[in-house]
Design a protein around this motif. Structure first.
Motif, mmCIF file in Angstrom:
data_model
loop_
_atom_site.group_PDB
_atom_site.id
_atom_site.type_symbol
_atom_site.label_atom_id
_atom_site.label_comp_id
_atom_site.label_asym_id
_atom_site.label_seq_id
_atom_site.Cartn_x
_atom_site.Cartn_y
_atom_site.Cartn_z
ATOM 1 N N ASP A 1 0.805 -1.240 0.000
ATOM 2 C CA ASP A 1 0.000 0.000 0.000
ATOM 3 C C ASP A 1 0.831 1.279 0.000
ATOM 4 N N ASN A 2 2.156 1.164 -0.187
ATOM 5 C CA ASN A 2 3.043 2.336 -0.256
ATOM 6 C C ASN A 2 3.080 3.125 1.064
ATOM 7 N N THR A 3 2.864 2.429 2.181
ATOM 8 C CA THR A 3 2.997 3.081 3.489
ATOM 9 C C THR A 3 4.323 2.670 4.125
ATOM 10 N N VAL A 4 4.818 3.517 5.023
ATOM 11 C CA VAL A 4 6.068 3.261 5.733
ATOM 12 C C VAL A 4 5.878 3.628 7.197
ATOM 13 N N THR A 5 6.843 3.221 8.033
ATOM 14 C CA THR A 5 6.814 3.645 9.429
ATOM 15 C C THR A 5 7.879 4.716 9.662
ATOM 16 N N LEU A 6 7.586 5.609 10.607
ATOM 17 C CA LEU A 6 8.546 6.634 11.028
ATOM 18 C C LEU A 6 8.794 6.462 12.520
ATOM 19 N N ARG A 7 10.038 6.251 12.891
ATOM 20 C CA ARG A 7 10.422 6.030 14.289
ATOM 21 C C ARG A 7 11.104 7.267 14.840
#
Length: 376
Positions: free
Chosen positions: A318-324
């Motif tokens: 889905d072209n999503t990523v995580t940001l930490r």
């Protein structure tokens, strides 16, 4: 900066062997004569703002005034910004008010005026007490001392020159004592040798000798203190160090990494790094897939990198990523485009991490903690 509160360790406090600084606003310190003048206070305020902005802890920062026996010969007031480290209090910034010392000394040696002339919008009209020598008598009577005596009289404050005028009017004579010249001694001047009268003066320019404030920054000391103030270890694992640099001081603002060595992630990594750099966000890629994701997070925490964008298998769907976020280790998920925009805004300071938590989906990071502990 008048309302900024500074921790001030004054000279008188040091003489009384006090070690706890007094906290007062710059405005109050200037008005009470603790800080010599407004300009010096302004520079001290700017120094404080700079040091705290880069991450120096306010409770480990103070300004110590130089005592008279350590004051430089050219300074009328001097303060050191001192930062507390494992070595104790160390001077990191010196801020000296040199007043007009340098220009006055040069001017006295060269006999040339070193001053600023400022055109006045309206002429300044005032009365001034002026010496007018009678050249027919003044020079012949005083000979070699004529010029030094005239310069001495012209340099006198108004009150002392008025006393000479009163003596000439009352007794017809006055005595001038020269010191520090080639013709030192006492010289008698009489009322027929010169006149001292008030004259109306009109000035179209303002003439003054500029003063100098000299701040001197020890960059190496400041950076060392910043590293000490920023370093900590995770409460759950003392082997995991963290440099909590703020975003302005971190060499890299964002880490970009894939969750595995899957070749499908490679185009995402380069394109995202390029997108961040295009908006002024320095970023680096860590694609050492042979090392666990937890280990890669930890080693970049030690470098002070505040944010990390992670590409996982959801990204391919889905072209999503995580940001930490480094300090809290919390993660949010969003579209790649939104996360890049979020990082840019976080680095610029226009939004906070709390704003991000309120807007984006929070990710369960239990797996990260397990991965990190498993790789130690």
């Amino acid at each position: 900066v008048a309302d900024i509160k500074l921790p001030l360790l004054t000279g008188s406090m040091q003489l009384a062997e006090e070690t706890v600084p007094a906290v007062m606003t710059i405005g109050d310190a200037v008005s009470q004569g603790v800080i010599d003048n407004k300009t010096l206070g302004y520079f001290m305020g700017r120094i404080y703002l700079f040091l705290t902005a880069i991450g120096i802890k306010t409770d480990l920062l103070r300004f110590r005034q130089h005592m008279r026996n350590e004051m430089a010969h050219y300074a009328c007031d001097c303060w050191d910004a001192e930062i507390y480290t494992s070595y104790g209090w160390i001077e990191c910034v010196g801020c000296a008010d040199r007043s007009a010392y340098d220009l006055r000394v040069h001017s006295a040696s060269t006999k040339k005026k070193l001053c600023v002339r400022e055109h006045l919008a309206e002429p300044l009209v005032y009365e001034k007490l002026v010496c007018e020598p009678n050249n027919k008598l003044f020079g012949p009577k005083l000979k070699r001392a004529a010029k030094p005596v005239q310069e001495y009289l012209e340099s006198l404050p108004v009150e002392e020159l008025a006393e000479v005028k009163a003596a000439l009017a009352k007794d017809g004579k006055a005595t001038v004592t020269l010191t520090g010249t080639a013709v030192d001694g006492d010289y008698e001047i009489t009322s027929d040798m010169l006149t001292i009268e008030y004259q109306t003066k009109i000035e179209n320019t303002r003439e003054y000798t500029p003063n100098v404030i000299e701040p001197s920054f020890g960059i190496g000391r400041i950076l060392y203190a910043l590293i000490e103030h920023s370093y900590s270890v995770r409460a759950e694992d003392e082997q995991r160090g963290v440099l909590s640099f703020n975003t302005q001081m971190s060499p890299f603002k964002c880490l970009i990494l894939p969750i595995s060595g899957n070749p499908s992630f490679k185009p995402f990594l380069q394109n995202t790094a390029r997108s961040l750099r295009n908006v002024g966000v320095p970023a680096r890629i860590d694609d050492a897939a042979s090392v666990s994701i937890g280990r890669r997070y930890s080693r970049n925490d030690e470098l002070g990198t505040p944010f990390a964008i992670t590409f996982d298998f959801m990204t391919l769907k889905d072209n999503t990523v995580t940001l930490r976020e480094r300090d809290s280790t919390k993660q949010v998920r969003g579209s790649l485009e939104d996360i890049v925009e979020l990082v840019k805004n976080l680095v610029s300071g226009s939004v906070t991490w709390d704003d991000a938590l309120a807007k984006f989906e929070l990710v369960d990071t239990t797996s990260e903690a397990d991965a990190e502990s498993a790789t130690e």
